[in-house]
Design a protein around this motif. Structure first.
Motif, mmCIF file in Angstrom:
data_model
loop_
_atom_site.group_PDB
_atom_site.id
_atom_site.type_symbol
_atom_site.label_atom_id
_atom_site.label_comp_id
_atom_site.label_asym_id
_atom_site.label_seq_id
_atom_site.Cartn_x
_atom_site.Cartn_y
_atom_site.Cartn_z
ATOM 1 N N PRO A 61 0.804 -1.234 0.000
ATOM 2 C CA PRO A 61 0.000 0.000 0.000
ATOM 3 C C PRO A 61 0.833 1.278 0.000
ATOM 4 O O PRO A 61 0.442 2.269 -0.625
ATOM 5 C CB PRO A 61 -0.832 -0.111 1.293
ATOM 6 N N MET A 62 1.990 1.275 0.665
ATOM 7 C CA MET A 62 2.803 2.515 0.691
ATOM 8 C C MET A 62 3.404 2.800 -0.682
ATOM 9 O O MET A 62 3.524 3.961 -1.097
ATOM 10 C CB MET A 62 3.920 2.406 1.723
ATOM 11 N N ALA A 63 3.781 1.750 -1.391
ATOM 12 C CA ALA A 63 4.330 1.936 -2.737
ATOM 13 C C ALA A 63 3.243 2.502 -3.649
ATOM 14 O O ALA A 63 3.471 3.473 -4.387
ATOM 15 C CB ALA A 63 4.857 0.610 -3.275
ATOM 16 N N LEU A 64 2.059 1.926 -3.566
ATOM 17 C CA LEU A 64 0.961 2.394 -4.422
ATOM 18 C C LEU A 64 0.593 3.835 -4.096
ATOM 19 O O LEU A 64 0.362 4.657 -4.988
ATOM 20 C CB LEU A 64 -0.257 1.472 -4.250
ATOM 21 N N GLU A 65 0.589 4.163 -2.811
ATOM 22 C CA GLU A 65 0.229 5.525 -2.406
ATOM 23 C C GLU A 65 1.261 6.540 -2.906
ATOM 24 O O GLU A 65 0.913 7.627 -3.370
ATOM 25 C CB GLU A 65 0.099 5.593 -0.879
ATOM 26 N N LEU A 66 2.520 6.151 -2.814
ATOM 27 C CA LEU A 66 3.581 7.060 -3.265
ATOM 28 C C LEU A 66 3.450 7.333 -4.766
ATOM 29 O O LEU A 66 3.596 8.477 -5.222
ATOM 30 C CB LEU A 66 4.960 6.461 -2.933
ATOM 31 N N ILE A 67 3.169 6.295 -5.530
ATOM 32 C CA ILE A 67 3.012 6.469 -6.984
ATOM 33 C C ILE A 67 1.827 7.400 -7.250
ATOM 34 O O ILE A 67 1.924 8.374 -8.006
ATOM 35 C CB ILE A 67 2.790 5.107 -7.688
ATOM 36 N N ARG A 68 0.709 7.114 -6.599
ATOM 37 C CA ARG A 68 -0.516 7.922 -6.842
ATOM 38 C C ARG A 68 -0.327 9.362 -6.408
ATOM 39 O O ARG A 68 -0.640 10.294 -7.159
ATOM 40 C CB ARG A 68 -1.702 7.308 -6.094
ATOM 41 N N LYS A 69 0.219 9.564 -5.214
ATOM 42 C CA LYS A 69 0.371 10.936 -4.682
ATOM 43 C C LYS A 69 1.347 11.755 -5.513
ATOM 44 O O LYS A 69 1.168 12.957 -5.674
ATOM 45 C CB LYS A 69 0.873 10.892 -3.235
ATOM 46 N N SER A 70 2.384 11.089 -6.024
ATOM 47 C CA SER A 70 3.398 11.853 -6.766
ATOM 48 C C SER A 70 2.886 12.196 -8.164
ATOM 49 O O SER A 70 3.391 13.111 -8.814
ATOM 50 C CB SER A 70 4.704 11.060 -6.872
ATOM 51 N N GLY A 71 1.911 11.418 -8.652
ATOM 52 C CA GLY A 71 1.429 11.633 -10.018
ATOM 53 C C GLY A 71 2.459 11.203 -11.055
ATOM 54 O O GLY A 71 2.351 11.538 -12.231
ATOM 55 N N CYS A 72 3.477 10.477 -10.620
ATOM 56 C CA CYS A 72 4.530 10.012 -11.541
ATOM 57 C C CYS A 72 4.485 8.488 -11.613
ATOM 58 O O CYS A 72 3.970 7.837 -10.716
ATOM 59 C CB CYS A 72 5.925 10.379 -11.016
#
Ligand code: TXA
Ligand code: MG
Length: 358
Positions: free
Chosen positions: A128-139
């Motif tokens: 979940p932290m990896a997915l959140e980081l991808i989504r939040k960064s928009g990259c």
């Protein structure tokens, strides 16, 4: 550079830290984060300068391409304009999860990310932290394992800190990873799908979804001169500082052989480490004996392997003997990593009775 190691899971501040991590990625910086396999060292996959920073921080050869991590299925079509049907079937079966697919790259992925190749490795991680980081960064996030090049992959945030402290601004500490060895890599750009790196998703699991697959002969071959197709598989990765030798054979014969070798090495003044299992560890006379887990528990063995290799380094051993952990399922991936760590040095213990093969 000061490296902040933030323990996630502590409440409100998680959100602020995740925002900060996303900002760093957006601005072309590096963040280490947990995935379900090993910790990754992330950067914006679409930014050539950011990708270059990954190579510099790890000391990684620039011809060794990075995996692009995505959080949405639609992004498979962003990294590639030619997504084969097999990729869709595998994504549906195993994503989010420990499977990386190689497909033809699109113009959205710079050559700095793919090590100059026209293909790209892509995976949707199951953490979940990896997915959140991808989504939040928009990259989309390019991320190799977050170890210094040549060291075992990190399964704890402290491993990342040991290797990269001072070289990256932030490590998201999500505790110990779940799987402990890197994702399975499958190449879908050739006539026949081919596994370039074995992992938790096995050949038979893949075959049950797409019908046909084989494993790169270059990685199964014990000959160090064999040429694997994934550029990263040719390096002597996962190497502990001590010499590592795998001792194969029946259980009692292995214990006897390792104990004899231990005595010989000690006479030469060398400090000996042994990798055993819960069942055998008490039988060894080495200076530092570590159990990798119960022999029947393949998942525990996979999860503990890299941590144990690092502990031997800290324990200042000169030579390490390891049992062999060949088994169906994830056993192939475990032995692939262990053989590489050992530089393919193996010994066979004489059989001395009818006990089980280890
Ligand atoms: O579980 C994992 O896959 C972890 C986590 C962080 O996602 N990542 C990881 O990345 O293991 P890395 O960089 O340590 O390993 C990537 C491997 C290397 O052996 C590289 O050569 C291979 O993937 N690879 C990447 N792109 C490729 C491509 N286009 N063709 C062939 N091999 C490729
Ligand atoms: Mg790696």
């Amino acid at each position: 550079m000061e490296t902040i190691i933030f323990k996630m899971g502590s409440g409100e501040k998680d959100c602020d830290t995740m925002e900060k991590a996303a900002e760093i990625i957006k601005n072309g910086g590096l963040v280490a984060f947990p995935t379900e396999t090993v910790y990754g060292l992330g950067a914006d996959a679409g930014n050539p300068e950011a990708a270059k920073k990954i190579y510099a921080a790890k000391g990684r050869p620039s011809d060794n391409p990075l995996i692009v991590h995505i959080a949405e299925m639609k992004d498979l079509n962003v990294v590639s304009e030619h997504v084969p049907k097999e990729a869709l079937l595998l994504a549906e079966a195993f994503w989010p999860g420990p499977l990386t697919m190689i497909v033809k790259k699109s113009g959205a992925v710079p050559y700095e990310t793919t090590g100059g190749l026209d293909t790209v490795a892509v995976r949707m991680p199951g953490h979940p932290m990896a997915l959140e980081l991808i989504r939040k960064s928009g990259c989309l996030i390019a991320a190799p394992s977050a170890n210094a090049s040549g060291r075992p992959s990190p399964t704890l945030a402290s491993h990342v800190a040991d290797d990269l402290r001072g070289r990256i601004p932030l490590i998201l500490d999500g505790g110990e990873v779940g799987i402990g060895i890197e994702s399975t890599i499958i190449d879908l750009t050739e006539e026949e799908p081919m596994i370039l790196r074995p992992g938790y998703v096995t050949e038979s699991m893949i075959r049950s979804v797409i019908g046909r697959v084989r494993t790169d002969p270059g990685i199964l071959d014990k000959d160090p001169a064999a040429r694997p197709k994934a550029p990263g598989m040719k390096y002597r990765h996962y190497a502990p500082r001590a010499d590592l030798i795998i001792v194969e054979g029946a259980r009692d014969a292995v214990v006897k052989k390792v104990n004899e070798l231990t005595e010989e090495m000690r006479k030469e003044g060398r400090r000996v480490g042994v990798i055993g299992t819960d069942e055998t560890a008490p039988l060894y006379v080495g200076d530092m004996v570590l159990s990798i887990g119960a022999r029947e528990d393949e998942e525990a063995i996979a999860k503990h392997l890299y941590r144990i290799l690092r502990e031997f380094d800290e324990g200042d051993t000169d030579i390490i003997y390891s049992e062999s952990f060949a088994a169906p399922g994830i056993g192939q991936a475990i032995m692939n990593r262990l053989f590489k760590a050992a530089g393919h040095q193996t010994l066979r213990a004489e059989k001395c009775g009818g006990n089980e093969i280890v």
